[in-house]
Structure formats: structure tokens, C-alpha cells
Write a protein that holds these residues in place. Structure first.
Motif, PDB file in Angstrom:
ATOM      1  N   GLU A  19      14.942  18.251 -83.444  1.00  0.00           N
ATOM      2  CA  GLU A  19      16.150  17.874 -84.182  1.00  0.00           C
ATOM      3  C   GLU A  19      17.072  19.082 -84.381  1.00  0.00           C
ATOM      4  O   GLU A  19      18.294  18.982 -84.193  1.00  0.00           O
ATOM      5  N   LYS A 208      15.544   7.885 -79.754  1.00  0.00           N
ATOM      6  CA  LYS A 208      15.456   6.467 -80.102  1.00  0.00           C
ATOM      7  C   LYS A 208      15.607   6.247 -81.604  1.00  0.00           C
ATOM      8  O   LYS A 208      16.108   5.213 -82.042  1.00  0.00           O
ATOM      9  N   ASN A 209      15.151   7.215 -82.367  1.00  0.00           N
ATOM     10  CA  ASN A 209      15.158   7.075 -83.827  1.00  0.00           C
ATOM     11  C   ASN A 209      16.428   7.603 -84.485  1.00  0.00           C
ATOM     12  O   ASN A 209      16.543   7.575 -85.714  1.00  0.00           O
ATOM     13  N   LEU A 210      17.354   8.090 -83.682  1.00  0.00           N
ATOM     14  CA  LEU A 210      18.621   8.556 -84.245  1.00  0.00           C
ATOM     15  C   LEU A 210      19.394   7.364 -84.804  1.00  0.00           C
ATOM     16  O   LEU A 210      19.581   6.353 -84.125  1.00  0.00           O
ATOM     17  N   LYS A 211      19.855   7.473 -86.034  1.00  0.00           N
ATOM     18  CA  LYS A 211      20.583   6.372 -86.653  1.00  0.00           C
ATOM     19  C   LYS A 211      21.974   6.222 -86.054  1.00  0.00           C
ATOM     20  O   LYS A 211      22.432   5.134 -85.780  1.00  0.00           O
ATOM     21  N   THR A 212      22.651   7.342 -85.872  1.00  0.00           N
ATOM     22  CA  THR A 212      23.990   7.295 -85.276  1.00  0.00           C
ATOM     23  C   THR A 212      24.087   8.364 -84.206  1.00  0.00           C
ATOM     24  O   THR A 212      23.443   9.412 -84.285  1.00  0.00           O
ATOM     25  N   GLU A 213      24.849   8.125 -83.226  1.00  0.00           N
ATOM     26  CA  GLU A 213      25.066   9.067 -82.141  1.00  0.00           C
ATOM     27  C   GLU A 213      26.328   9.856 -82.425  1.00  0.00           C
ATOM     28  O   GLU A 213      27.403   9.287 -82.571  1.00  0.00           O
TER      29      GLU A 213
END
Length: 254
Positions: A19, A208-213
Motif C-alpha cells: 500500500e 481488488k480491495n481498493l475502495k476507490t481508484e
């Protein structure tokens, strides 16, 4: 509970390292404005050669140069990634600008990490040796290391030699390749290889677990294109004029 990714650090720590590196990528790519692009003078003579010899049109040429600047920034973050990974191993910690990159919690090891073997000139090498020697002299049980993550060979040996005309050696100052340093800290022969092989899966799981790009906003090329249309100069001439109009004759670019 068995770790999903690496055997020598927790999954939580591993994903936090990924991250942090992702954030470095995002910062490096975000809002590359013309001002930021010009913050280091652009070598438009080199770009002229690149355009001709690499058969690049002007837009591709500038995109390539922007990506080169981004890549240069990210290279520094890769070294930090390794520091954070290694600092997550039990018994070790990250220096956090304390003069060393990694140390053992009991002060029996100090290390300075370079991502590539060729990132130091002779003055930097001399300064690093002296710094490591100081740690070794201060902590009598400490082994001190110059770590080369990407080295020419696999090695763990005493660092001695001639630097700037002076001979340097110390019984507890060493140089070591990335694979051997990972082995040293983890006790596992293939620790760096383990990291390499699991990275694609771990990165995929993280993304995949990112809430927003996060969106990129690279305005440099658009700004340069706009100003070049207004001045009626080619893109390369526009960059040259905006960087070197104070040089003799360069103010005549049309």
C-alpha cells in the motif's frame, strides 16, 4: 495461523508495504503539470536525438520523458519498500531517518540499503564506509552491512578496498547482496525469491480491495500542446524555448 503470503512477516504488514509503495506510485504520477515537468531542466538536445534515432513522434517523445521522470522518482521508493519489508521481520526495525536503514533491536546489526549496486560515487562510498565503521566501533557486537538489493553476484563478505586513494577495512563492516541479506535476517535461503514469487498475487489482492481508484491528472503534455499552438512552435521547440529562452539565440525560436 499460517501466513497467506510470506513466511517471515505478517500478511497485514506485507500488504501495508505494498500500500505504501502504491501511494508512492500514485503521488509520482499525479498532477504532473508543466511546472513540475520543467522543475528539472529538460535536455532537449537529447530529446532531439531520441526523436530521430528512436523514431518517436513528439507526443510519444514527451510522454516517454514524463514517464522517465516518474520512474526516477519511483526507484527511490523501491528501496524504501525493501526497508519496510525487512523492518517487519521479528527482531529488526526500520531506521526512520536515524542514520541507518535497518537495525537489529538488540543493536547487533546495522545496515544501509541501496536498491542497485551502482548508485554511489566514490565520495558516497567513502562516507558510507565511515558511517558503518562508526556503528561498528560504537556497538562492539554489531555487524554492519552495505546492502545491494540488485547486485552483480550473490555474496556476503568483508568490505575492504581503496576509496578515493585511501585503504578502508574493518573486521565488522561488510557488503552483501539482496538475496543474502534477506537470508541473513529471515534464516531462510530463498526469502527474497519467496517475495518475488508471491508479489503478483499479493498486489492483485491489494488492488481488488481498493475502495476507490485514484485518478491520474497529468496535465503537462496538454499544457505544452496548448502553448505550442498559441506560439505556433513545434512541441519540442516550445519546450526548448520555455526552458532556455535566456540562452543566446534561443529566444529566436519560432
Amino acid at each position: 495461523m499460517t501466513n497467506k503470503y510470506l513466511s517471515y512477516i505478517s500478511d497485514e504488514h506485507f500488504l501495508s508495504c505494498i500500500e505504501n509503495l502504491h501511494k508512492s506510485y500514485t503521488r509520482a504520477k499525479a498532477n504532473v503539470s508543466k511546472k513540475k515537468f520543467y522543475s528539472n531542466k529538460i535536455d532537449t538536445i537529447k530529446l532531439t536525438f531520441d526523436a530521430s534515432f528512436n523514431e518517436l513522434d513528439e507526443v510519444t517523445l514527451i510522454k516517454t520523458e514524463i514517464n522517465r521522470q516518474i520512474d526516477k522518482s519511483i526507484n527511490n521508493s523501491i528501496g524504501t519498500f525493501h526497508e519496510q519489508i525487512l523492518g517487519g521481520i521479528k527482531g529488526f526495525e526500520v531506521g526512520n531517518f536515524s542514520g541507518f536503514d535497518i537495525k537489529a533491536s538488540d543493536n547487533t546489526l546495522f545496515a544501509d540499503i541501496k536498491n542497485k549496486h551502482n548508485t554511489m560515487n566514490s565520495s558516497s562510498a567513502e562516507s558510507l564506509f565511515q558511517k558503518l565503521a562508526t556503528y561498528a566501533d560504537t556497538y562492539k557486537k554489531a555487524e554492519c552491512y552495505w546492502v545491494q538489493i540488485l547486485a552483480k553476484n550473490s555474496f556476503n563478505e568483508k568490505w575492504f578496498g581503496e576509496i578515493n586513494g585511501k585503504e578502508y577495512s574493518h573486521s565488522r563492516v561488510n557488503k552483501i547482496s539482496g538475496d543474502q541479506f534477506y537470508k541473513l535476517l529471515t534464516g531462510k535461503d530463498y526469502a527474497l525469491f519467496e517475495l518475488y514469487t508471491i508479489l503478483p498475487k499479493a498486489i492483485s489482492d491489494y488492488l481488488k480491495n481498493l475502495k476507490t481508484e485514484e485518478s491520474e491528472n497529468n496535465s503537462a503534455l496538454e499544457e505544452i500542446q496548448t502553448s505550442s499552438k498559441e506560439s505556433k512552435r513545434t512541441i519540442l521547440d516550445e519546450i526548448t524555448f520555455e526552458n532556455y529562452s535566456y540562452y543566446l539565440g534561443f529566444d529566436k525560436l519560432e
